[in-house]
Design a protein around this motif. Structure first.
Motif, mmCIF file in Angstrom:
data_model
loop_
_atom_site.group_PDB
_atom_site.id
_atom_site.type_symbol
_atom_site.label_atom_id
_atom_site.label_comp_id
_atom_site.label_asym_id
_atom_site.label_seq_id
_atom_site.Cartn_x
_atom_site.Cartn_y
_atom_site.Cartn_z
ATOM 1 N N GLN A 3 41.673 14.295 8.220
ATOM 2 C CA GLN A 3 41.647 14.214 9.680
ATOM 3 C C GLN A 3 41.963 15.564 10.320
ATOM 4 O OE1 GLN A 3 44.406 11.071 10.617
ATOM 5 N NE2 GLN A 3 43.093 9.465 9.772
ATOM 6 N N GLU A 4 42.863 16.313 9.707
ATOM 7 C CA GLU A 4 43.254 17.628 10.233
ATOM 8 C C GLU A 4 42.249 18.714 9.861
ATOM 9 O OE1 GLU A 4 45.770 18.648 12.106
ATOM 10 O OE2 GLU A 4 46.953 16.797 12.276
ATOM 11 N N SER A 60 49.223 23.726 5.226
ATOM 12 C CA SER A 60 49.853 22.427 5.507
ATOM 13 C C SER A 60 51.346 22.539 5.779
ATOM 14 C CB SER A 60 49.606 21.465 4.348
ATOM 15 O OG SER A 60 50.125 21.973 3.127
ATOM 16 N N ALA A 107 45.320 12.132 6.123
ATOM 17 C CA ALA A 107 45.756 13.056 7.166
ATOM 18 C C ALA A 107 45.162 14.442 6.962
ATOM 19 C CB ALA A 107 47.282 13.142 7.188
ATOM 20 N N ILE A 135 53.007 16.651 8.193
ATOM 21 C CA ILE A 135 52.255 15.625 7.468
ATOM 22 C C ILE A 135 53.053 15.202 6.244
ATOM 23 C CG2 ILE A 135 50.154 15.109 6.179
ATOM 24 C CD1 ILE A 135 48.694 17.200 7.832
ATOM 25 N N LYS A 145 52.100 21.973 9.330
ATOM 26 C CA LYS A 145 51.767 20.655 9.877
ATOM 27 C C LYS A 145 52.853 19.648 9.508
ATOM 28 C CE LYS A 145 47.468 21.816 11.139
ATOM 29 N NZ LYS A 145 46.930 21.716 12.518
#
Length: 283
Positions: A195-196, A170, A192, A175, A173
């Motif tokens: 979703q990822e 992460s 999120a 996020i 990302k």
């Protein structure tokens, strides 16, 4: 090597300053996953001695002691949080300034050395609530991603006690980077992550196991459903050459004023609260 301000560990507890071997495979894993858990970093004697010190300081300075658990916010239910322990006690300083941990941090970050950003205890009380999804560096006015948190349990942490859960990869990302830790961050980041398709890694910690995660690695912790407190000491390190960035939010402005007011934007964060803990320059 230790800096000139490095305190000395008591006799029989010098493990805190002995080198720990980090393999090339572990370095690769950390940089890909954004976190790593390392076994047998400390032993029972070290954890008993310093655990007693950290516990005493945490209870003495507990900001929640006058507020029952059920009347606190989600953040207040998550843990007792006491910072800057190295200013409060010589033994706490010796533990925070551990050469063993600081050298691991520098190797993981790939820097010539690391400065202390700050230390803190995070005690999740019996019945304490979950810690929402968040990223640490949302709070820190740093100009690069070269920061790492060492999460040091002072006892084994089974899943029932609320160990850290990491979003694997992460840190790569974007996020939740604009979200302070809250009920909102828990919901939005959780959605999120799903979703990822990121993998959530939620595992117990053995005695002496220590984890390290980047400042931008998403993490949370479950509630403590046991009758014992989850006792954890944390140390946040940054690149020895980290520059102070222009703060992007109120949390970063607050951290600048509280910790780094003696440093100007664009300068190396070499203020009085950020000593170099380990550096190749001292070798």
């Amino acid at each position: 090597m230790a800096s000139s301000s490095q305190p000395t560990a008591p006799a029989g507890l010098d493990l805190i300053d002995q080198p720990y071997s980090v393999t090339p495979e572990q370095l690769k894993q950390f940089r890909e996953d954004g976190f790593i858990k390392l076994k047998d970093v400390f032993d029972q004697a070290v954890l008993n001695h310093y655990g007693d010190v950290i516990t005493r300081l945490t209870l003495d300075h507990n900001p929640n002691k006058d507020t029952p658990l059920e009347k606190r916010s989600t953040y207040g239910k998550a843990f007792i949080q006491v910072g800057h322990l190295w200013h409060k006690d010589a033994d706490a300083k010796a533990f925070t300034f551990s050469q063993r941990i600081a050298r691991i941090a520098a190797e993981l970050l790939g820097t010539r050395g690391v400065r202390l950003y700050h230390d803190q205890s995070l005690y999740k009380e019996p019945g304490g609530g979950f810690t929402p999804w968040h990223v640490d560096q949302q709070y820190w006015p740093m100009a690069s991603a070269r920061s790492v948190t060492a999460w040091i349990p002072l006892q084994p942490v089974p899943t029932e006690m609320g160990p850290l859960c990491f979003g694997k990869g992460s840190h790569l990302k974007n996020i939740g980077r604009d979200l302070a830790i809250s009920d909102e961050s828990e919901q939005r980041i959780r959605d999120a992550i799903r979703q990822e398709g990121l993998i959530e890694v939620y595992e117990p910690y053995d005695l002496g196991e220590v984890s390290f995660h980047y400042g931008w690695t998403l993490h949370r912790a479950g509630p403590n459903t046991t009758e014992q407190p989850r006792k954890v000491h944390t140390v946040i390190y940054m690149d020895q050459d980290m520059l102070l960035a222009e703060p992007k939010n109120d949390n970063q402005r607050g951290n600048w004023q509280a910790l780094t007011s003696d440093v100007k934007v664009g300068e190396v964060m070499a203020g009085k609260n950020h000593p170099v803990i380990w550096s190749l320059d001292d070798a």
